[in-house]
Design an enzyme around this catalytic site. Structure first.
Site, mmCIF file in Angstrom:
data_model
loop_
_atom_site.group_PDB
_atom_site.id
_atom_site.type_symbol
_atom_site.label_atom_id
_atom_site.label_comp_id
_atom_site.label_asym_id
_atom_site.label_seq_id
_atom_site.Cartn_x
_atom_site.Cartn_y
_atom_site.Cartn_z
ATOM 1 N N HIS A 182 0.832 -1.209 0.000
ATOM 2 C CA HIS A 182 0.000 0.000 0.000
ATOM 3 C C HIS A 182 0.871 1.265 0.000
ATOM 4 O O HIS A 182 1.807 1.364 0.803
ATOM 5 C CB HIS A 182 -0.899 -0.022 1.253
ATOM 6 C CG HIS A 182 -1.750 1.195 1.415
ATOM 7 N ND1 HIS A 182 -1.938 1.820 2.622
ATOM 8 C CD2 HIS A 182 -2.457 1.905 0.499
ATOM 9 C CE1 HIS A 182 -2.739 2.859 2.462
ATOM 10 N NE2 HIS A 182 -3.070 2.941 1.186
HETATM 11 CA CA CA Z 1 0.507 -0.359 -4.297
#
Ligand code: CA
Ligand code: V1P
Ligand code: ZN
Length: 390
Positions: A182
């Protein structure tokens, strides 16, 4: 000697400083700046350097990094030495700024950080000055760094610094992140503005996969007075996603975001740990599928800042980034999929010596993303985009 012609109608610039490459995070640490050497060797063996403007990246200055980072954090980064980590008077700061196993203090740390950050700042400025249309810094893309905290192998957030440059010239910038992790640092940096739309595709498992953030529901603080509400798009995925479903998902999500948000520039983080066979990753992508995301992003014909990121199987990182360089200079249909005899370190690419080895077949992971799950993600992104206007 191969020589790729410059693309017609637009300019590509390459921003790098070879002094980044020899830095060592330490024994058994997965991050290997040497993968940049391997990437450059492939790009040169194919003759792609003739198709771009090559710039030696400067070190970002302290003041440039202070555009985002807190000064006491930069002061620490600037003065800390490898032996200091165990010194009692440094212990508080080592903890406060999150140095340790993931973010070790190694020789030349400040110079490493300022050089990769300088590459991204330079690249962004070339786009702003209209001296480049696509600017590449494979040493950048370190998306986890926070304003006063190192995280996940990242110390200085070059992506935030580059995006801040682009925001001087463009009302809206779109950030796309195909690293398997992320893009939390970039998301958080622009959490309170509607001038950056962040979109991250990643493996999500709150408890068992770093950094544990980026759930589908996390779309920016929902306070009615916060312009940044709804401007973080997260596409959380499970293990083993394959080429076909990833490409389809990427095109649907990014196509919809572009149509709604209409940014003036794009920043693309190309973390190569989303490839199959990555030492840390758990997706099942081949080099061509990773590249297809770069090719699709390029079709919008906007100023494009391309950075690297994760990628822990160096031979495949360099394959992906060399292939993606070829896409950006429109030479992907010209270069030989067999790696040139002339390339340095050619033994790393054996026994197949192919730019496109079958990564998805070498470590077969079940695709835990059902069609229904992926359709649900696309639907949710469409719903989120109703809150956003370009
Ligand atoms: Ca990513
Ligand atoms: O899982 C963790 C932390 C350490 N635990 C207490 C939780 N860290 C991960 C960090 C991954 C960073 C990815 C960076 C990027 O997105 C951008 C450049 O790609 C981690 C892992 C892992 N398997 O996830 N650290 C390490 N492995 C590690 C292994 C050996 C030595 C040092 C770190
Ligand atoms: Zn990563």
């Amino acid at each position: 000697n191969l020589q790729i012609a410059r693309p017609k109608g637009y300019r590509v610039s390459w921003h790098a400083n070879p002094a980044v490459e020899p830095h060592h995070f330490g024994q058994s640490h997965p991050m290997k700046p040497w993968r940049l050497t391997l990437t450059k060797q492939l790009v040169m063996a194919y003759g792609m350097h003739h198709a771009m403007d090559l710039y030696l990246a400067r070190a970002a200055t302290y003041e440039e990094m202070a555009d985002f980072h807190e000064r006491d954090y930069l002061d620490f980064l600037q003065q800390i030495m490898p032996g200091d980590i165990d010194k009692p008077d440094q212990a508080d700061n080592v903890v406060r700024f999150n140095f340790g196993d993931d973010c070790p203090i190694f020789d030349g740390l400040y110079s490493y950080c300022s050089l990769y950050a300088g590459g991204t700042v330079d690249a962004a400025r070339k786009l702003c000055n209209n001296q480049s249309d696509i600017a590449i810094n494979w040493s950048g893309g370190l998306h986890h760094a926070k304003k006063a905290e190192a995280s996940g192998f990242c110390y200085v957030n070059d992506i935030v610094l580059g995006t801040l440059q682009l925001l001087r010239h463009h009302p809206r910038v779109m950030y796309i992140d195909i690293d398997v992790h992320h893009g939390d640092g970039v998301e958080q940096a622009f959490w309170s503005t509607d001038r950056v739309l962040t979109v991250s595709f990643h493996k999500y498992d709150k408890d068992n996969f770093f950094p544990g953030t980026g759930a589908r529901e996390d779309t920016g603080p929902a306070h009615p007075l916060n312009p940044g509400a709804h401007h973080a798009i997260n596409v959380p995925l499970n293990d083993g996603i394959d080429d076909e479903s990833y490409i389809a998902l990427f095109k649907e999500v990014i196509g919809a975001c572009m149509k709604t948000y209409q940014p003036g520039a794009i920043v693309l983080q190309c973390g190569a740990d989303s490839l199959g066979c990555d030492r840390l990753g758990c997706f099942n992508l081949n080099v061509r599928a990773h590249g297809a995301c770069v090719a699709y992003t390029k079709t919008f014909g906007m100023p494009l800042l391309v950075v690297g990121g994760g990628g822990y199987t160096p031979r495949n990182v360099s394959r992906a980034w060399a292939h993606e360089t070829s896409i950006l200079v429109e030479a992907d249909n010209v270069i030989d999929p067999t790696i040139p005899d002339s390339v340095a370190f050619r033994n790393h690419f054996g026994p197949d010596f192919s730019l496109f080895p079958p990564l998805s077949e070498m470590r077969k992971l079940d695709n835990k993303n059902t069609r229904a799950y992926l359709e649900g993600l696309v639907e949710a992104v469409h719903e989120q985009l109703r809150y956003i206007k370009g």
